[in-house]
Design a protein around this motif. Structure first.
Motif, PDB file in Angstrom:
ATOM      1  N   ASP A  55       0.906  -1.223  -0.133  1.00 26.02           N
ATOM      2  CA  ASP A  55      -0.092  -0.162   0.026  1.00 26.02           C
ATOM      3  C   ASP A  55       0.926   1.407  -0.058  1.00 26.02           C
ATOM      4  OD1 ASP A  55      -1.898   2.065   0.359  1.00 26.02           O
ATOM      5  OD2 ASP A  55      -2.393   1.443   2.166  1.00 26.02           O
ATOM      6  N   LEU A  56       1.406   1.665  -1.187  1.00 28.32           N
ATOM      7  CA  LEU A  56       2.182   2.690  -1.355  1.00 28.32           C
ATOM      8  C   LEU A  56       1.568   4.013  -1.322  1.00 28.32           C
ATOM      9  CD1 LEU A  56       5.314   2.622  -1.354  1.00 28.32           C
ATOM     10  CD2 LEU A  56       5.246   2.862  -3.745  1.00 28.32           C
ATOM     11  N   THR A  57       0.767   4.238  -0.253  1.00 27.81           N
ATOM     12  CA  THR A  57      -0.023   5.733  -0.136  1.00 27.81           C
ATOM     13  C   THR A  57       0.441   6.167   1.204  1.00 27.81           C
ATOM     14  OG1 THR A  57      -1.821   4.477   0.757  1.00 27.81           O
ATOM     15  CG2 THR A  57      -2.046   4.892  -1.684  1.00 27.81           C
ATOM     16  N   PRO A  58       0.432   7.654   1.658  1.00 29.79           N
ATOM     17  CA  PRO A  58       0.784   8.092   2.653  1.00 29.79           C
ATOM     18  C   PRO A  58       0.004   7.562   3.772  1.00 29.79           C
ATOM     19  CG  PRO A  58       0.516   9.910   1.213  1.00 29.79           C
ATOM     20  CD  PRO A  58      -0.110   8.632   0.430  1.00 29.79           C
ATOM     21  N   GLY A  59       0.663   6.744   4.844  1.00 26.29           N
ATOM     22  CA  GLY A  59       0.069   6.234   5.858  1.00 26.29           C
ATOM     23  C   GLY A  59      -0.071   4.688   5.651  1.00 26.29           C
ATOM     24  N   GLY A  60       0.122   4.247   4.068  1.00 28.85           N
ATOM     25  CA  GLY A  60       0.348   2.688   3.904  1.00 28.85           C
ATOM     26  C   GLY A  60       1.257   2.095   4.537  1.00 28.85           C
ATOM     27  N   GLU A  73      13.661 -17.132   6.586  1.00 32.11           N
ATOM     28  CA  GLU A  73      12.917 -16.035   6.067  1.00 32.11           C
ATOM     29  C   GLU A  73      13.231 -14.756   7.063  1.00 32.11           C
ATOM     30  OE1 GLU A  73       8.767 -16.430   5.752  1.00 32.11           O
ATOM     31  OE2 GLU A  73       8.951 -17.901   4.279  1.00 32.11           O
ATOM     32  N   HIS A  74      13.157 -13.762   6.586  1.00 35.76           N
ATOM     33  CA  HIS A  74      13.716 -12.438   7.146  1.00 35.76           C
ATOM     34  C   HIS A  74      12.542 -11.352   6.747  1.00 35.76           C
ATOM     35  CE1 HIS A  74      17.507 -14.340   8.454  1.00 35.76           C
ATOM     36  NE2 HIS A  74      17.361 -14.655   7.131  1.00 35.76           N
ATOM     37  N   HIS A  75      11.809 -10.879   7.817  1.00 36.33           N
ATOM     38  CA  HIS A  75      10.873 -10.077   7.378  1.00 36.33           C
ATOM     39  C   HIS A  75      11.084  -8.622   7.308  1.00 36.33           C
ATOM     40  CE1 HIS A  75       7.623 -13.402   7.549  1.00 36.33           C
ATOM     41  NE2 HIS A  75       8.595 -13.751   8.130  1.00 36.33           N
ATOM     42  N   GLY A  76      10.668  -7.779   6.783  1.00 38.43           N
ATOM     43  CA  GLY A  76      10.598  -6.343   6.870  1.00 38.43           C
ATOM     44  C   GLY A  76       9.374  -5.518   6.473  1.00 38.43           C
ATOM     45  N   TRP A  77       9.400  -4.126   6.597  1.00 35.51           N
ATOM     46  CA  TRP A  77       8.328  -3.382   6.672  1.00 35.51           C
ATOM     47  C   TRP A  77       8.554  -2.057   6.422  1.00 35.51           C
ATOM     48  CZ3 TRP A  77       8.413   0.268  10.400  1.00 35.51           C
ATOM     49  CH2 TRP A  77       9.128  -0.180  11.456  1.00 35.51           C
ATOM     50  N   TRP A  78       7.558  -1.247   5.715  1.00 36.37           N
ATOM     51  CA  TRP A  78       7.844   0.070   5.559  1.00 36.37           C
ATOM     52  C   TRP A  78       6.452   0.771   5.916  1.00 36.37           C
ATOM     53  CZ3 TRP A  78       8.920   0.199  -0.562  1.00 36.37           C
ATOM     54  CH2 TRP A  78      10.070  -0.598  -0.717  1.00 36.37           C
ATOM     55  N   GLN A  79       6.596   1.781   6.537  1.00 35.60           N
ATOM     56  CA  GLN A  79       5.360   2.518   7.034  1.00 35.60           C
ATOM     57  C   GLN A  79       5.582   3.897   5.800  1.00 35.60           C
ATOM     58  OE1 GLN A  79       5.734   3.224  11.199  1.00 35.60           O
ATOM     59  NE2 GLN A  79       3.949   1.704  11.354  1.00 35.60           N
ATOM     60  N   VAL A  80       4.752   4.005   5.132  1.00 35.12           N
ATOM     61  CA  VAL A  80       4.632   5.168   3.954  1.00 35.12           C
ATOM     62  C   VAL A  80       4.448   6.506   4.626  1.00 35.12           C
ATOM     63  CG1 VAL A  80       4.232   6.021   1.863  1.00 35.12           C
ATOM     64  CG2 VAL A  80       4.333   3.444   2.176  1.00 35.12           C
ATOM     65  N   LYS A  81       5.378   7.255   4.586  1.00 31.18           N
ATOM     66  CA  LYS A  81       5.411   8.671   5.103  1.00 31.18           C
ATOM     67  C   LYS A  81       4.780   9.605   4.210  1.00 31.18           C
ATOM     68  CE  LYS A  81       8.846   9.631   8.539  1.00 31.18           C
ATOM     69  NZ  LYS A  81      10.089   9.907   8.937  1.00 31.18           N
ATOM     70  N   PRO A  86       5.895  10.637  -9.646  1.00 35.76           N
ATOM     71  CA  PRO A  86       6.690   9.594  -9.807  1.00 35.76           C
ATOM     72  C   PRO A  86       8.148   9.911  -9.343  1.00 35.76           C
ATOM     73  CG  PRO A  86       6.554  10.622 -12.003  1.00 35.76           C
ATOM     74  CD  PRO A  86       5.845  11.391 -10.989  1.00 35.76           C
ATOM     75  N   ARG A  87       8.320  10.922  -8.341  1.00 33.44           N
ATOM     76  CA  ARG A  87       9.825  11.326  -8.262  1.00 33.44           C
ATOM     77  C   ARG A  87      10.171  10.927  -6.801  1.00 33.44           C
ATOM     78  NH1 ARG A  87      11.821  13.990 -12.605  1.00 33.44           N
ATOM     79  NH2 ARG A  87      10.303  14.984 -13.984  1.00 33.44           N
ATOM     80  N   SER A  88       9.407  10.787  -5.941  1.00 33.31           N
ATOM     81  CA  SER A  88       9.824  10.721  -4.583  1.00 33.31           C
ATOM     82  C   SER A  88       9.145   9.859  -3.624  1.00 33.31           C
ATOM     83  CB  SER A  88      10.053  12.142  -3.801  1.00 33.31           C
ATOM     84  OG  SER A  88       9.066  12.863  -3.629  1.00 33.31           O
ATOM     85  N   LEU A  89       9.784   9.487  -2.661  1.00 36.50           N
ATOM     86  CA  LEU A  89       9.041   8.562  -1.639  1.00 36.50           C
ATOM     87  C   LEU A  89       9.821   8.456  -0.332  1.00 36.50           C
ATOM     88  CD1 LEU A  89       7.033   6.152  -1.010  1.00 36.50           C
ATOM     89  CD2 LEU A  89       8.847   4.371  -1.764  1.00 36.50           C
ATOM     90  N   GLU A  90       9.088   8.703   0.829  1.00 36.73           N
ATOM     91  CA  GLU A  90       9.771   8.655   2.085  1.00 36.73           C
ATOM     92  C   GLU A  90       9.086   7.718   2.917  1.00 36.73           C
ATOM     93  OE1 GLU A  90      11.168  11.584   5.825  1.00 36.73           O
ATOM     94  OE2 GLU A  90      10.556  12.577   3.853  1.00 36.73           O
ATOM     95  N   ILE A  91       9.809   6.971   3.689  1.00 35.09           N
ATOM     96  CA  ILE A  91       9.231   5.692   4.222  1.00 35.09           C
ATOM     97  C   ILE A  91      10.049   5.636   5.667  1.00 35.09           C
ATOM     98  CG2 ILE A  91       8.371   4.480   2.217  1.00 35.09           C
ATOM     99  CD1 ILE A  91      10.880   2.491   2.961  1.00 35.09           C
ATOM    100  N   GLY A  94      11.840  -0.876   8.443  1.00 37.87           N
ATOM    101  CA  GLY A  94      12.210  -1.585   9.624  1.00 37.87           C
ATOM    102  C   GLY A  94      12.187  -3.099   9.382  1.00 37.87           C
ATOM    103  N   PHE A  95      12.797  -3.828  10.330  1.00 36.37           N
ATOM    104  CA  PHE A  95      12.648  -5.397  10.093  1.00 36.37           C
ATOM    105  C   PHE A  95      11.810  -5.843  11.203  1.00 36.37           C
ATOM    106  CE2 PHE A  95      16.734  -4.144   7.960  1.00 36.37           C
ATOM    107  CZ  PHE A  95      16.689  -4.816   6.864  1.00 36.37           C
ATOM    108  N   GLY A  96      11.378  -6.900  10.916  1.00 40.86           N
ATOM    109  CA  GLY A  96      10.622  -7.762  11.852  1.00 40.86           C
ATOM    110  C   GLY A  96       9.449  -8.097  11.314  1.00 40.86           C
ATOM    111  N   GLU A  97       8.480  -9.027  12.081  1.00 48.31           N
ATOM    112  CA  GLU A  97       7.282  -9.291  11.279  1.00 48.31           C
ATOM    113  C   GLU A  97       5.921  -8.651  11.597  1.00 48.31           C
ATOM    114  OE1 GLU A  97       6.307 -13.564  11.800  1.00 48.31           O
ATOM    115  OE2 GLU A  97       8.388 -14.088  12.451  1.00 48.31           O
ATOM    116  N   THR A  98       6.077  -7.533  12.343  1.00 46.50           N
ATOM    117  CA  THR A  98       4.817  -6.742  12.506  1.00 46.50           C
ATOM    118  C   THR A  98       5.145  -5.175  12.168  1.00 46.50           C
ATOM    119  OG1 THR A  98       4.313  -8.009  14.378  1.00 46.50           O
ATOM    120  CG2 THR A  98       3.092  -5.951  14.288  1.00 46.50           C
ATOM    121  N   PRO A  99       4.543  -4.795  11.056  1.00 45.38           N
ATOM    122  CA  PRO A  99       4.881  -3.433  10.774  1.00 45.38           C
ATOM    123  C   PRO A  99       4.885  -2.485  12.209  1.00 45.38           C
ATOM    124  CG  PRO A  99       3.443  -4.315   9.197  1.00 45.38           C
ATOM    125  CD  PRO A  99       3.571  -5.032  10.489  1.00 45.38           C
ATOM    126  N   GLY A 100       5.964  -1.419  12.211  1.00 47.60           N
ATOM    127  CA  GLY A 100       6.002  -0.649  13.592  1.00 47.60           C
ATOM    128  C   GLY A 100       6.641  -1.368  14.514  1.00 47.60           C
TER     129      GLY A 100
END
Length: 160
Positions: A55-60, A73-81, A86-91, A94-100
């Protein structure tokens, strides 16, 4: 190779990986916005990524796992800021099974910038760490090499 530099700046607590690609800004953005393309290059070759949620939307949230050569398996997550498609993204990255929930690994801020350059684009992924200790820990785990190997696969994705 697409990767033109890997810069570690301990004064500013950043790791910047730069790629120069012969493609358009829109096509470079698809590498991030399409989960099937993202998983073709996000993990290093020996730890390919599978995107589980995208979910590549702000807050996604984006979640993925990388599978090692022995099936680990190694889990990772992004929280989209922010998303400046099509020029920028800030997230938050982190690593771990649970976002946040970073577990015992440092969380960082990652910023993507895509700009036009000559007959193609320059893509810069800049990760900013909260402390020198956090940066050193991630670099000791091989983050710089992993990012360079992962981003080194982008040209093959673009060619297919």
């Amino acid at each position: 190779m697409a990767v033109t530099s890997v810069d570690k700046d301990f004064e500013n607590l950043t790791l910047a990986v730069t790629c120069d690609l012969t493609t358009s800004v829109d096509r470079a953005w698809e590498l991030w916005s399409d989960p099937r393309q993202l998983e073709r290059w996000w993990g290093p070759p020996t730890y390919p990524a599978t995107v589980d949620r995208h979910d590549l939307t702000p807050g996604g949230v984006v979640t993925y796992h990388m599978t090692g050569p022995e099936g680990d398996e190694h889990h990772g997550w992004w929280q989209v800021k922010t998303v400046g498609a099509p020029r920028s993204l800030e997230i938050t990255d982190g690593f771990g099974e649970t976002p946040g929930d970073p577990g015992d690994l440092p969380v960082a801020t990652m910023r993507l910038d895509i700009s036009e350059r000559g007959d193609g684009v320059r893509m810069v992924v800049r990760t900013t760490f909260a402390s020198t200790e956090a940066m050193e820990r991630m670099l000791d785990m091989g983050m710089a090499e992993g990012m360079q190997e992962a981003m080194g696969q982008i040209e093959d994705v673009l060619a297919s």
